[in-house]
Design a protein around this motif. Sequence first.
Motif, short mmCIF file in Angstrom:
data_model
loop_
_atom_site.label_atom_id
_atom_site.label_comp_id
_atom_site.label_asym_id
_atom_site.label_seq_id
_atom_site.Cartn_x
_atom_site.Cartn_y
_atom_site.Cartn_z
N VAL A 1 0.84 -1.20 0.00
CA VAL A 1 0.00 0.00 0.00
C VAL A 1 0.87 1.25 0.00
O VAL A 1 0.66 2.18 -0.80
CB VAL A 1 -0.95 0.00 1.22
N LEU B 1 1.07 3.98 -2.99
CA LEU B 1 0.67 5.36 -2.68
C LEU B 1 1.83 6.33 -2.91
O LEU B 1 1.64 7.42 -3.48
CB LEU B 1 0.19 5.47 -1.24
N THR B 2 3.03 5.95 -2.48
CA THR B 2 4.19 6.83 -2.66
C THR B 2 4.53 6.98 -4.13
O THR B 2 4.83 8.09 -4.61
CB THR B 2 5.40 6.27 -1.90
N THR C 1 1.87 9.21 -5.72
CA THR C 1 1.98 10.59 -5.24
C THR C 1 3.13 11.33 -5.92
O THR C 1 2.96 12.44 -6.44
CB THR C 1 2.17 10.61 -3.72
N LEU D 1 0.24 7.29 7.39
CA LEU D 1 -0.74 6.99 6.34
C LEU D 1 -1.56 8.23 6.01
O LEU D 1 -1.81 8.53 4.83
CB LEU D 1 -1.64 5.85 6.80
N THR E 1 0.50 10.68 4.00
CA THR E 1 0.68 10.19 2.63
C THR E 1 -0.55 10.49 1.79
O THR E 1 -0.46 10.93 0.64
CB THR E 1 0.94 8.67 2.63
N LEU E 2 -1.74 10.29 2.37
CA LEU E 2 -2.99 10.57 1.65
C LEU E 2 -3.16 12.08 1.43
O LEU E 2 -3.70 12.50 0.39
CB LEU E 2 -4.18 10.02 2.44
N LEU F 1 -1.02 13.00 -1.50
CA LEU F 1 -1.68 12.52 -2.72
C LEU F 1 -2.81 13.46 -3.12
O LEU F 1 -2.97 13.81 -4.30
CB LEU F 1 -2.22 11.11 -2.49
#
Length: 253
Positions: free
Chosen positions: A141, A145-146, A149, A227, A230-231, A234
Amino acid sequence: MNLVAIRTIYRFEMARMRRTLLQSVVSPVISTSLYFVVFGAAIGSRITEIDGVSYGAFIVPGLIMLMLFTQSLSNASFGIYFPRFVGTIYEILSAPVSYLEIVIAYVGAAATKSIILGLIILATASLFVPLHIEHPVWMLVFLVLTAVTFSLFGFIIGIWAENFEQLQLVPLLIVTPLAFLGGTFYSIEMLPPVWQQISLANPVVYLVSGFRWSFYDMSDVSFGVSLAMTLVFLAIGLAIVAWIFRSGYKLKQ
């Protein structure tokens, strides 16, 4: 959703990776392996363990993140800049392809390349040190995500840049220093209290910390915060890309 257009652009970008295999795959893997050998051997002989994890194993998540940052930015920025440079971007913009489909194709291809490289480097690192991933699902995940992003931010850089020098400006002067100061090769708990607080202003700390947690169940910042941040990054990237296409920034000139 024009899946044919997405697949066409995506496959074209992935084909570029196959055409430049030495530059796209072999070079990043060798560079990261050299980091691992040099830092693992030179510093690892002096720092045996960090929170019960050998130093050689400790730096693996950080090295993967370092590669992910640079390669995602590079692949995405060049992928959209080159069509602007040669003028073919206007053919894409005039085609029956929505802005969302263009972003999905270019960002998806750049993220895919970075994820493949990340997994290759993970496999390479396992040859040097024994690795155990405590949370493999969360590892994937954070990896995805990284990659997405930073591919978004690379896409933004590729639209903003006016020349090849500007294309390299942000990765070299901003992202790479932040990555080195973001706990890639050390835990921020090893720093004096003042510098620990300053380090929390570095966004890379949250990405590296969350990814390292997925390996060893240890982190400088709590998993939930990592987390969430990170979101947030994004969402910021998506918002900027949406504004670029809505306003036509450097696309309608």
